[in-house]
Structure formats: structure tokens, C-alpha cells
Design a protein around this motif. Sequence first.
Motif, PDB file in Angstrom:
ATOM      1  N   GLY B  56     -13.073   7.065   0.669  1.00 21.64           N
ATOM      2  CA  GLY B  56     -13.496   6.007  -0.240  1.00 21.64           C
ATOM      3  C   GLY B  56     -13.325   6.414  -1.696  1.00 21.64           C
ATOM      4  O   GLY B  56     -12.825   5.645  -2.515  1.00 21.64           O
ATOM      5  N   ALA B  57     -13.729   7.642  -2.003  1.00 25.10           N
ATOM      6  CA  ALA B  57     -13.616   8.116  -3.385  1.00 25.10           C
ATOM      7  C   ALA B  57     -12.154   8.217  -3.800  1.00 25.10           C
ATOM      8  O   ALA B  57     -11.790   7.933  -4.944  1.00 25.10           O
ATOM      9  N   TRP B  58     -11.302   8.590  -2.858  1.00 25.56           N
ATOM     10  CA  TRP B  58      -9.868   8.651  -3.131  1.00 25.56           C
ATOM     11  C   TRP B  58      -9.319   7.256  -3.411  1.00 25.56           C
ATOM     12  O   TRP B  58      -8.582   7.043  -4.383  1.00 25.56           O
ATOM     13  N   LEU B  59      -9.753   6.288  -2.596  1.00 29.02           N
ATOM     14  CA  LEU B  59      -9.257   4.918  -2.766  1.00 29.02           C
ATOM     15  C   LEU B  59      -9.788   4.285  -4.053  1.00 29.02           C
ATOM     16  O   LEU B  59      -9.153   3.407  -4.625  1.00 29.02           O
ATOM     17  N   VAL B  71     -12.972  -1.293  -1.559  1.00 26.77           N
ATOM     18  CA  VAL B  71     -13.929  -0.188  -1.554  1.00 26.77           C
ATOM     19  C   VAL B  71     -15.226  -0.613  -2.240  1.00 26.77           C
ATOM     20  O   VAL B  71     -16.327  -0.352  -1.760  1.00 26.77           O
ATOM     21  N   GLN B  72     -15.066  -1.312  -3.364  1.00 28.95           N
ATOM     22  CA  GLN B  72     -16.246  -1.761  -4.090  1.00 28.95           C
ATOM     23  C   GLN B  72     -17.079  -2.720  -3.237  1.00 28.95           C
ATOM     24  O   GLN B  72     -18.304  -2.615  -3.178  1.00 28.95           O
ATOM     25  N   GLY B  73     -16.375  -3.641  -2.548  1.00 29.96           N
ATOM     26  CA  GLY B  73     -17.075  -4.593  -1.683  1.00 29.96           C
ATOM     27  C   GLY B  73     -17.812  -3.877  -0.567  1.00 29.96           C
ATOM     28  O   GLY B  73     -18.967  -4.194  -0.250  1.00 29.96           O
ATOM     29  N   TYR B  74     -17.141  -2.896   0.017  1.00 29.43           N
ATOM     30  CA  TYR B  74     -17.766  -2.112   1.094  1.00 29.43           C
ATOM     31  C   TYR B  74     -19.039  -1.435   0.599  1.00 29.43           C
ATOM     32  O   TYR B  74     -20.096  -1.499   1.243  1.00 29.43           O
ATOM     33  N   ILE B  75     -18.940  -0.809  -0.582  1.00 27.81           N
ATOM     34  CA  ILE B  75     -20.109  -0.097  -1.120  1.00 27.81           C
ATOM     35  C   ILE B  75     -21.257  -1.080  -1.359  1.00 27.81           C
ATOM     36  O   ILE B  75     -22.391  -0.843  -0.960  1.00 27.81           O
ATOM     37  N   GLN B  76     -20.925  -2.225  -1.971  1.00 27.53           N
ATOM     38  CA  GLN B  76     -21.972  -3.204  -2.259  1.00 27.53           C
ATOM     39  C   GLN B  76     -22.632  -3.683  -0.982  1.00 27.53           C
ATOM     40  O   GLN B  76     -23.849  -3.774  -0.892  1.00 27.53           O
ATOM     41  N   PHE B  77     -21.819  -3.971   0.023  1.00 27.11           N
ATOM     42  CA  PHE B  77     -22.387  -4.497   1.264  1.00 27.11           C
ATOM     43  C   PHE B  77     -23.318  -3.486   1.925  1.00 27.11           C
ATOM     44  O   PHE B  77     -24.435  -3.809   2.308  1.00 27.11           O
ATOM     45  N   PHE B  78     -22.860  -2.256   2.048  1.00 21.17           N
ATOM     46  CA  PHE B  78     -23.645  -1.290   2.809  1.00 21.17           C
ATOM     47  C   PHE B  78     -24.782  -0.676   2.001  1.00 21.17           C
ATOM     48  O   PHE B  78     -25.776  -0.259   2.553  1.00 21.17           O
ATOM     49  N   ARG B  79     -24.601  -0.612   0.697  1.00 17.15           N
ATOM     50  CA  ARG B  79     -25.646   0.017  -0.089  1.00 17.15           C
ATOM     51  C   ARG B  79     -26.769  -0.967  -0.395  1.00 17.15           C
ATOM     52  O   ARG B  79     -27.914  -0.571  -0.566  1.00 17.15           O
ATOM     53  N   ALA B 126     -24.426   5.634   5.209  1.00 18.59           N
ATOM     54  CA  ALA B 126     -24.458   6.884   4.423  1.00 18.59           C
ATOM     55  C   ALA B 126     -23.131   7.075   3.696  1.00 18.59           C
ATOM     56  O   ALA B 126     -23.091   7.616   2.585  1.00 18.59           O
ATOM     57  N   GLY B 127     -22.028   6.622   4.309  1.00 20.21           N
ATOM     58  CA  GLY B 127     -20.712   6.758   3.695  1.00 20.21           C
ATOM     59  C   GLY B 127     -20.623   6.043   2.359  1.00 20.21           C
ATOM     60  O   GLY B 127     -20.012   6.544   1.413  1.00 20.21           O
ATOM     61  N   ALA B 128     -21.267   4.864   2.258  1.00 24.72           N
ATOM     62  CA  ALA B 128     -21.236   4.104   1.007  1.00 24.72           C
ATOM     63  C   ALA B 128     -21.853   4.925  -0.116  1.00 24.72           C
ATOM     64  O   ALA B 128     -21.342   4.945  -1.245  1.00 24.72           O
ATOM     65  N   PHE B 129     -22.953   5.607   0.202  1.00 21.09           N
ATOM     66  CA  PHE B 129     -23.582   6.458  -0.811  1.00 21.09           C
ATOM     67  C   PHE B 129     -22.685   7.656  -1.116  1.00 21.09           C
ATOM     68  O   PHE B 129     -22.561   8.069  -2.270  1.00 21.09           O
ATOM     69  N   ASN B 130     -22.057   8.192  -0.064  1.00 24.52           N
ATOM     70  CA  ASN B 130     -21.208   9.373  -0.264  1.00 24.52           C
ATOM     71  C   ASN B 130     -20.029   9.074  -1.187  1.00 24.52           C
ATOM     72  O   ASN B 130     -19.623   9.923  -1.978  1.00 24.52           O
TER      73      ASN B 130
END
Lengths: 270, 248
Positions: B56-59, B71-79, B126-130
Amino acid sequence: MLRTTVSVTALALGCLLVGAPEAQADVMEAIKERGTIVVGIRADYRPYGYLGPNGENIGIEPTLARDVAERLGVDYEFVPVVAANRMEFLQQGRIDLMIATMTDTAERRRVVNIVEPNYYSSGTNLLARKGIGVSAWEDLRDRPICAIQGAFYNRKTQEEFGANLIAFTGTAEVLTALQQGRCQAFVYDDSFIQARLQEPEWADYEMPVETIDDAPWGLAVAHGEDNFYAFMSEVIEDWHRTGKIIALEEEYGVDPIPFTRRMHEEFSAN
Amino acid sequence: MDVIYDWFRQLYIDHGINLTIVYDRFDRNRMLGGLWTTIKLSLTCLALSVLIGLVGAWLQGARSVLLRAVVQGYIQFFRNTPPLVQMYFFFFALGSLMPQVRNEFGFTQPMIDNYTWAIISLSFFAGAFNVEIFRSGIEAVPKSTVEAAESLGYTRLQSYIHVVLPLAFRVCLPALNNNLVNLVKTTTLAYAIAVPEMLYVANQIWSDAVNVPEMMTFLLFAYVALVGILVWVMRKWEQSMALPGYGR
């Protein structure tokens, strides 16, 4: 889980009401004077007590309550109660009689006067998909079976019958999981299962095994009402003798449970 | 072993401390099974969530706007959603839409079982936070270092793997530790979809034996031990990666 909650509530109520004064006047006299008996019944527990299409109280227990009114030669009035308030209603004199799917326990006997003999009973059974090939509890071995977390029969289902138990926190989750095919049956109170089997969406399901861990239900009057207690005791005996409850079960689409059949045999024999 | 079992049985008789998980064979096996499930679930989710974080950080640094938005959408959804709600959503809502498979009894059942859904939900949570934790590390790497790598002919991926990540890792390890410790504790939520981990098993045992205080205490100590091991391993790792003059 349900039973635990209910019995804890009952215990708490029991502690609260230990000092409450007992009724002095004879409620039988009061009912006759009033011309009406007030009965606490369930309105949310199909088929034992629920609302008909026009909002009228129907079910096995309301019918029994009407029978009591008829025997007393008075009118009847229904007060819907739930598990959490039914004993208080009786204690406070808001109802004269309670017929409300209550399991008979020692704690509750301290709070209200549970009439003997017991009129009904419920135990543990399975809500199973038709055709899964389970006809005895032993057939559950290695099958995925849904349950409610914390129910007392979960251990038995696992340890003795070898089921692969999948337990959720509430009945809604379990029923969803069962419909999605995540388990083949749901181990729970048979009265709850009977209620589900009345609904069209559970047409493909059945209760395939004998009920186990039977616990009796008691109808109750207030403490101190000894005349009414004696009267109700005779009424229940008569229900068992004449097979009235069995007839009602059949009328409301419930397979007569072993308890009512046994009581009918016992009382009709002598 | 029988001596130990008898001692615990006697402890119950004499002092009312009822540790059925020691002397009762059925409860002991249940609890061992629960412990094993918790360990398996934790390790799998730890590995997957770190992997998700790295990718995710790479993308996040990708040139494509679409990729970055995903990636941003994924983070928002899961976080932004509670993990318990995610678990229910995945298992009951999404799970029923998945393809069905025929099981050994000849009935269809959803393809993905509760254990797998727990892994998916917890890892992505946890991946979203990572992802964000790794971003904090990546952004701490001096721009001149990245430029130096570029001038040596590294591609973006090469410099990410060989230059940026090793440095970023050292910066974000404390934050990563926090999140992974949280992840181990969050595995208890899997009880809601009937994954037989430790809380699920303890709940059933204390319902049967009515030994709530004992089981609660046991659970607390068990998690202190499990998380303690994780923290110890992470500390060792941190030490082995220490660069003189960089960080601590």
C-alpha cells in the motif's frame, strides 16, 4: 442465554420484592365482584401467545385464559407481559393470573406462587434443514451445528454428540447463518423452534429429534392467594385429564410435546 | 500430571477458585484449541497486514492517480469503520453473495468460511493503519538519499526495496509495534462470527462452569503473555536492525 438472563432478572426481582406485603383479600372474590379476570399473557411468542390479524390476542395460552374465565363465569381482560415484567405485574396486583411461557424455577417460586402441576414444558431441540439425515442426537457427530454462545446445552452437544459447534451471540445471527448454509441445524429451546416452524420462510426446516433437558412451565398467582391457587390447580389437572392442551397444540400447528402427552396419560388414568 | 489436576481440583474445593481449564479434560482441550486458534490467527494477520502495508505504501507513491485513489479509498474504508462491524459485514452480507460450494453432506454452503473472513477482515483493518505507518517512515527518509539512489541508476522499485524501506522501517518500527500489538488484541473480535479463539472458548467455559472471574483473569494473563512475546520479538528485531548514528 435467554434463560440465564431471565433467571438473573427473576433473582433480582426476588430480592427486591421479599418485603412486599402479600394480598389480603381473596382475589377469587374480587374477580367475581368485578365480573372480570385480568390475565397476563404474551403477545410476542407465537404460537403460545401472539396477536391475530385484527390485533386480537390469540394462541394456546390466551385460549387457556379464556377457559379459566369461562369456568369462573366472568369476563376476561388481557394484559400483554414480557419476561422482564411479568412477575412484577402479578406482585403489584395488576393482573390476577399469569400464563406467560414462564419456566418454573426455585428462584421464581419465591417471588410468585407457581401453580402445580405444571401446564407445559420446553427443552432443547434442533431446527434442522429437511433431508440432512439427522433423526437422533447422535447423528450430529462432526456436523456443523449453530448455537447461541453461552447456552447450557452447548457443551453436551459438543462433548456427548460430537457436533462441530458454531456459536453466535444472538438468534438473528444464528438464523441468518443457518439460512446461508453455514450450519445444518440450530440447537435451541424447542418452543422457539416451534414458533419458527410456523413461519413460511422456515417451511424447509423441521424439528427432527426428541426434546432433551425438559424444564416445566408454570402459570402463577400471587403469593397468599391459596383459594385461587387451589382452583387453578384443579383447572390444570382438568386440562391434562381432558387433553385440552394437546388439542390446542394441534389446533395451533404444534406437534404435541412428550410432556403434554405424558401428563394426559397420567391424569386420564386415575 | 494427575497430581497437578488433583491440586487444582482441590483448589476449587478448598478456596472456590475454579480453573476447569486445568483439571477438566474437555475444557482443557477447548482452551488449548482456542489458544492455538488465537496464535494462528494472530501470526497470519500479522504477516498479511505488514505485507498489505508495504504494498500500500508503495502504491501511495505511484504515478497513476487511479492507483493512489484506490489506496486512499481502501484506507478510508477500513480505518473509518469499526472492525466488529466489518467482521459482520464480511461474514453475513458479503459472505452470502460469494459463490457456493457443495459440502460433504451434499448441501451448498458459502465458499469462504468464518475463519478466512476473520483473517481477511483483520488483515485489511490492520493493513490500512500499516500503510499510513509505513508512509510516515518513508517520508522521514531524506529526499537527498532517494535522489542519490536515483543518480546511481536505481529504478523506483529498486530504491524502494534497497534504500527507502530499510531506512523507513527503522523509523516506523515503534508505531508498527503499537499497531501489531493492537492487532493481536483485536483477534478477540472474531468471536462474533464464531471463530473459536480464546475469548469465544472462555465465554463458553464460564457459561458452563460459572467461573467468570477466574476465566477473565486467565484471559488477561494469557494476552499479557502473548503480546509480551510479540513485543520481545519486535524489540530483538529492532535491535538487530539498529544503525549506528541513525535513530536510537
